[in-house]
Enzyme design. Structure first.
Site, mmCIF file in Angstrom:
data_model
loop_
_atom_site.group_PDB
_atom_site.id
_atom_site.type_symbol
_atom_site.label_atom_id
_atom_site.label_comp_id
_atom_site.label_asym_id
_atom_site.label_seq_id
_atom_site.Cartn_x
_atom_site.Cartn_y
_atom_site.Cartn_z
ATOM 1 N N ARG A 104 34.742 41.314 41.440
ATOM 2 C CA ARG A 104 33.698 42.209 40.965
ATOM 3 C C ARG A 104 34.345 43.146 40.023
ATOM 4 N NH1 ARG A 104 30.074 45.066 45.327
ATOM 5 N NH2 ARG A 104 31.984 46.320 45.655
ATOM 6 N N ASP A 203 41.476 42.779 50.398
ATOM 7 C CA ASP A 203 42.664 43.694 50.744
ATOM 8 C C ASP A 203 43.063 43.564 52.155
ATOM 9 O OD1 ASP A 203 43.032 44.326 48.062
ATOM 10 O OD2 ASP A 203 41.907 46.055 48.193
HETATM 11 C C1 PRP Z 1 34.353 40.892 47.330
HETATM 12 C C2 PRP Z 1 33.647 39.950 48.311
HETATM 13 C C3 PRP Z 1 32.544 39.324 47.891
HETATM 14 C C4 PRP Z 1 32.179 40.193 46.708
HETATM 15 C C5 PRP Z 1 31.006 40.947 47.192
HETATM 16 O O1 PRP Z 1 35.101 40.187 46.283
HETATM 17 O O2 PRP Z 1 34.682 38.976 49.139
HETATM 18 O O3 PRP Z 1 32.897 37.964 46.985
HETATM 19 O O4 PRP Z 1 33.178 41.410 46.701
HETATM 20 O O5 PRP Z 1 30.262 41.741 46.447
HETATM 21 P P1 PRP Z 1 29.061 41.401 45.616
HETATM 22 O O6 PRP Z 1 27.871 40.760 46.898
HETATM 23 O O7 PRP Z 1 28.389 42.657 45.160
HETATM 24 O O8 PRP Z 1 29.147 40.564 44.573
HETATM 25 P P2 PRP Z 1 35.876 41.059 45.507
HETATM 26 O O9 PRP Z 1 35.339 41.100 44.129
HETATM 27 O O10 PRP Z 1 36.735 42.240 46.239
HETATM 28 O O11 PRP Z 1 37.113 39.982 45.157
HETATM 29 P P3 PRP Z 1 38.442 39.454 46.256
HETATM 30 O O12 PRP Z 1 37.741 38.786 47.204
HETATM 31 O O13 PRP Z 1 39.241 38.694 45.414
HETATM 32 O O14 PRP Z 1 39.246 40.705 46.503
HETATM 33 N N1 URA Z 2 33.237 43.456 49.074
HETATM 34 C C1 URA Z 2 34.117 43.849 49.975
HETATM 35 O O1 URA Z 2 35.053 43.412 50.135
HETATM 36 N N2 URA Z 2 33.561 44.837 50.774
HETATM 37 C C2 URA Z 2 32.190 45.365 50.623
HETATM 38 O O2 URA Z 2 31.754 46.250 51.189
HETATM 39 C C3 URA Z 2 31.641 45.127 49.402
HETATM 40 C C4 URA Z 2 32.203 44.181 48.455
#
Ligand code: PRP
Ligand code: URA
Length: 209
Positions: A104, A203
């Site tokens: 995101r 994270d």
């Molecule tokens: C997080 C989570 C989802 C997304 C959800 O990923 O694992 O993929 O955000 O948010 P949304 O429904 O608003 O799209 P992130 O972008 O933090 O990436 P990561 O898993 O690589 O940390």
């Molecule tokens: N992605 C996350 O990891 N946590 C949230 O709450 C939303 C998006």
């Protein structure tokens, strides 16, 4: 309209409560996510087709049953979806695993695609997409679009915690995809984080913050 299944078995609730606490470190967080994924997987695979098979026990012949039909693929949305794969593989070790890389954008909250590698016969498989967090729903919707562009017709979405906004978005864009969650939380905050949620799942799994 797709169905939303809330898998709220007492063990799932218990483990999720520990995961949500900010005191829980990455090692326990990962282990609990794996355990919950296995418990959720038990429900998600409930409709796998069975066929009769003749076997012999040490005592007598019998007609037993085995899983047949469409093969399974697990497709985690990177990074956090990886944390749900091993629990499902514990249940179905022969499943194939594809990967969709999405993150995101911090400012727009819109997903950005950076990777996609799927089993060659993905369109013939029953697909379980995994991502612990269904927040705005943007990432899940994009992943589902990518799978459908490649011919997938039988897809389920497995998340840990969902916001009502994300569920509504997936249901509108993908009415054929049933959603499985452990909990539906209150809302999104101004940073599009789930409240109360559990913070940033990626994270917390990988210890990157
Ligand atoms: C997080 C989570 C989802 C997304 C959800 O990923 O694992 O993929 O955000 O948010 P949304 O429904 O608003 O799209 P992130 O972008 O933090 O990436 P990561 O898993 O690589 O940390
Ligand atoms: N992605 C996350 O990891 N946590 C949230 O709450 C939303 C998006």
């Amino acid at each position: 309209m797709s169905a939303v299944h809330v898998i709220d078995h007492p063990l799932v609730r218990h483990k999720l409560s520990i995961m949500r606490s900010k005191e829980t470190g990455s090692k326990d967080f990962r282990q609990l996510l794996r355990e919950i994924s296995l418990l959720m997987g038990y429900e998600i695979t409930r409709d796998l087709p069975l066929s009769d098979v003749a076997i012999e026990t040490p005592v007598s012949p019998m007609t037993a049953q085995r899983v047949v039909g469409r093969k399974l693929a697990i497709v985690p949305i990177l990074r956090a979806g990886l944390g749900m794969v091993d629990g499902l593989l514990d249940l179905v070790p022969v499943a194939k695993v594809g990967h969709i890389g999405l993150y995101r954008d911090e400012n727009t909250h819109k997903p950005v695609v950076y990777y996609c590698k799927l089993p060659e016969d993905i369109q013939e498989r029953q697909v379980i997409v995994t991502d612990p967090m269904l927040a705005t729903g943007g990432s899940s919707c994009d992943a589902l679009d990518m799978l459908k562009e490649r011919g997938c017709t039988n897809i389920k979405l497995m998340c840990l915690v969902a916001a009502p906004e994300g569920i509504a978005k997936v249901q509108e864009a993908h009415p054929d995809v049933d959603i499985f969650v452990a909990a539906i939380d209150e809302r999104l905050n101004g940073d599009a984080y789930i409240v109360p949620g559990l913070g940033d799942a990626g994270d917390r799994i990988f210890g990157t913050k």
